[in-house]
Design a protein around this motif. Sequence first.
Motif, PDB file in Angstrom:
ATOM      1  N   GLY A 102      -1.360 -16.095   5.524  1.00 41.92           N
ATOM      2  CA  GLY A 102      -1.349 -14.173   6.777  1.00 41.92           C
ATOM      3  C   GLY A 102      -0.720 -13.455   5.619  1.00 41.92           C
ATOM      4  O   GLY A 102       0.306 -13.626   5.388  1.00 41.92           O
ATOM      5  N   PHE A 103      -1.126 -12.121   6.050  1.00 42.70           N
ATOM      6  CA  PHE A 103      -0.877 -11.405   5.820  1.00 42.70           C
ATOM      7  C   PHE A 103      -0.147 -10.314   6.406  1.00 42.70           C
ATOM      8  O   PHE A 103      -1.504  -9.312   7.469  1.00 42.70           O
ATOM      9  CB  PHE A 103      -1.940 -10.505   4.798  1.00 42.70           C
TER      10      PHE A 103
ATOM     11  N   MET B 253      -0.466  -4.115  -8.599  1.00 39.33           N
ATOM     12  CA  MET B 253      -0.572  -4.894  -8.401  1.00 39.33           C
ATOM     13  C   MET B 253      -0.004  -6.341  -8.213  1.00 39.33           C
ATOM     14  O   MET B 253       0.651  -6.557  -8.731  1.00 39.33           O
ATOM     15  CB  MET B 253      -2.019  -6.113  -9.116  1.00 39.33           C
ATOM     16  N   SER B 254       0.758  -7.376  -6.904  1.00 36.89           N
ATOM     17  CA  SER B 254       2.415  -7.498  -7.247  1.00 36.89           C
ATOM     18  C   SER B 254       1.703  -8.958  -6.713  1.00 36.89           C
ATOM     19  O   SER B 254       0.417  -9.569  -5.959  1.00 36.89           O
ATOM     20  CB  SER B 254       2.715  -6.896  -6.665  1.00 36.89           C
ATOM     21  N   GLY B 255       2.284 -10.248  -6.541  1.00 39.07           N
ATOM     22  CA  GLY B 255       2.449 -11.467  -6.587  1.00 39.07           C
ATOM     23  C   GLY B 255       0.823 -12.129  -7.968  1.00 39.07           C
ATOM     24  O   GLY B 255       0.489 -11.891  -8.068  1.00 39.07           O
TER      25      GLY B 255
ATOM     26  N   ALA C 282      -1.329 -12.397  -3.916  1.00 43.34           N
ATOM     27  CA  ALA C 282      -1.698 -11.419  -4.426  1.00 43.34           C
ATOM     28  C   ALA C 282      -2.053 -10.591  -3.947  1.00 43.34           C
ATOM     29  O   ALA C 282      -3.246 -11.222  -3.231  1.00 43.34           O
ATOM     30  CB  ALA C 282      -2.305 -11.358  -5.940  1.00 43.34           C
ATOM     31  N   VAL C 283      -1.319  -9.645  -4.081  1.00 42.50           N
ATOM     32  CA  VAL C 283      -2.154  -7.815  -2.997  1.00 42.50           C
ATOM     33  C   VAL C 283      -1.579  -7.234  -4.324  1.00 42.50           C
ATOM     34  O   VAL C 283      -0.975  -6.654  -4.947  1.00 42.50           O
ATOM     35  CB  VAL C 283      -1.645  -8.334  -2.319  1.00 42.50           C
ATOM     36  N   ILE C 284      -2.194  -5.820  -3.994  1.00 41.01           N
ATOM     37  CA  ILE C 284      -2.371  -4.501  -3.771  1.00 41.01           C
ATOM     38  C   ILE C 284      -1.459  -3.673  -3.068  1.00 41.01           C
ATOM     39  O   ILE C 284      -0.968  -4.085  -1.958  1.00 41.01           O
ATOM     40  CB  ILE C 284      -3.055  -4.025  -4.020  1.00 41.01           C
ATOM     41  N   GLN C 285      -0.727  -3.120  -3.455  1.00 42.85           N
ATOM     42  CA  GLN C 285       0.728  -2.089  -3.387  1.00 42.85           C
ATOM     43  C   GLN C 285       1.073  -1.364  -3.715  1.00 42.85           C
ATOM     44  O   GLN C 285       1.062  -1.203  -4.617  1.00 42.85           O
ATOM     45  CB  GLN C 285       2.092  -3.626  -2.885  1.00 42.85           C
ATOM     46  N   PRO C 286       1.800   0.006  -3.027  1.00 44.73           N
ATOM     47  CA  PRO C 286       2.336   0.833  -3.730  1.00 44.73           C
ATOM     48  C   PRO C 286       3.478   0.577  -4.266  1.00 44.73           C
ATOM     49  O   PRO C 286       4.425  -0.301  -4.925  1.00 44.73           O
ATOM     50  CB  PRO C 286       2.838   2.019  -2.094  1.00 44.73           C
TER      51      PRO C 286
END
Length: 364
Positions: A141-142, A180-182, A187-191
């Motif tokens: 869940g994001f 890209m993190s996680g 994993a997600v794209i984040q600032p």
Amino acid sequence: MSIMVKTEKKVTLIIDGQKITVPDTITILEAAQKAGIRIPTLCYHPALAAIGSCRICIVEIEGVDRPATACNTEALEGMKVTTRSERLFDLRREVIKMILAHHPLNCSPCPENGDCELQDLAYEYDLAAMDFNDYHIQTEGFPWKPFSTPILDYHPRRCILCGRCVKVCSEIRGLGAITMSGSGAKAVIQPVMADEQTPSLCISCGECMRVCPVNAIEETMGGIKGKPWETKRVQTTCGYCGVGCQLDLNVVNNQVVGVTTRDDVGVNKGRLCSKGRFGYTFIHSEDRLRRPLVRNEEGKLEETTWTRALMKVAREFKRIKKEHGPDSLGGLSSARCTNEENYLFQRLIRQVFGTNNVDHCARL
Ligand code: FES
């Protein structure tokens, strides 16, 4: 005196039985494209260096046990490459299944439904929702999180982590505002932000959104965007500066609902700044000045014709010049004009008005 001419080295290889001679600096994918042979891709984008993350572009090379990714494998002399086989079809199908185990297949709420590279591949490889029973990936869940700019929203469930957005931000824009993190399903794209107080490096150009193959990055402006099949794309020249970038106004029911670009069109080759990509909502604004207005005796604005309005402006300029001298006038030109228009403008101010009070504002 001898002149050194650098000659390009060539290699000859065979792709799907076709003999192809290409420069020795290109990949199998590029060699195949030159010969008109299609290899399916997903993370590959022609404007970016190869990412090699999705593995859709796998091909078989004679003498090599495992399939290789065509987008980042060099074309070598004597290679024998197969791009289509039952084995490759099955392997690509498995790769797409793994991606779709994370990415929801309920395409109807997505504005890109009908214009999505992943959806096209799912169709080509004959995949439907019931094909995923073999996989039990626990999808995360994001919770919603702000992206690098309020103009863009990121949908982690749609994201296939191909890495195009991260690459375009660092390679084309030179910013590195997202990362890209996680790992795995988390994993997600984040600032990229050092801490909450540090402002984002993002300049809201929307390049990440442009290269996303699955609409995981979406603009937050405007309302209904319209489905691809009901959207008319009208090519035009951006009016925000004199560069002349080409863009397509997306028109639905006579309303401009967005801006897209094409990678092979214009000097900008698909790229735009934030004004060109997102500065379209003024078109239908209630506050937009659509007709010339002049003030009447009581100081109220009244609609008039262009001829009357311009005659009044000319009369007033003449009066001011006569009463207060030419240096009481000045001209401020615009970055929206071409060089030629700016040249004519300064001639008007210098020679007709008789003053050197002329300047230019890049932000007009
Ligand atoms: Fe080659 Fe994604 S297109 S690995």
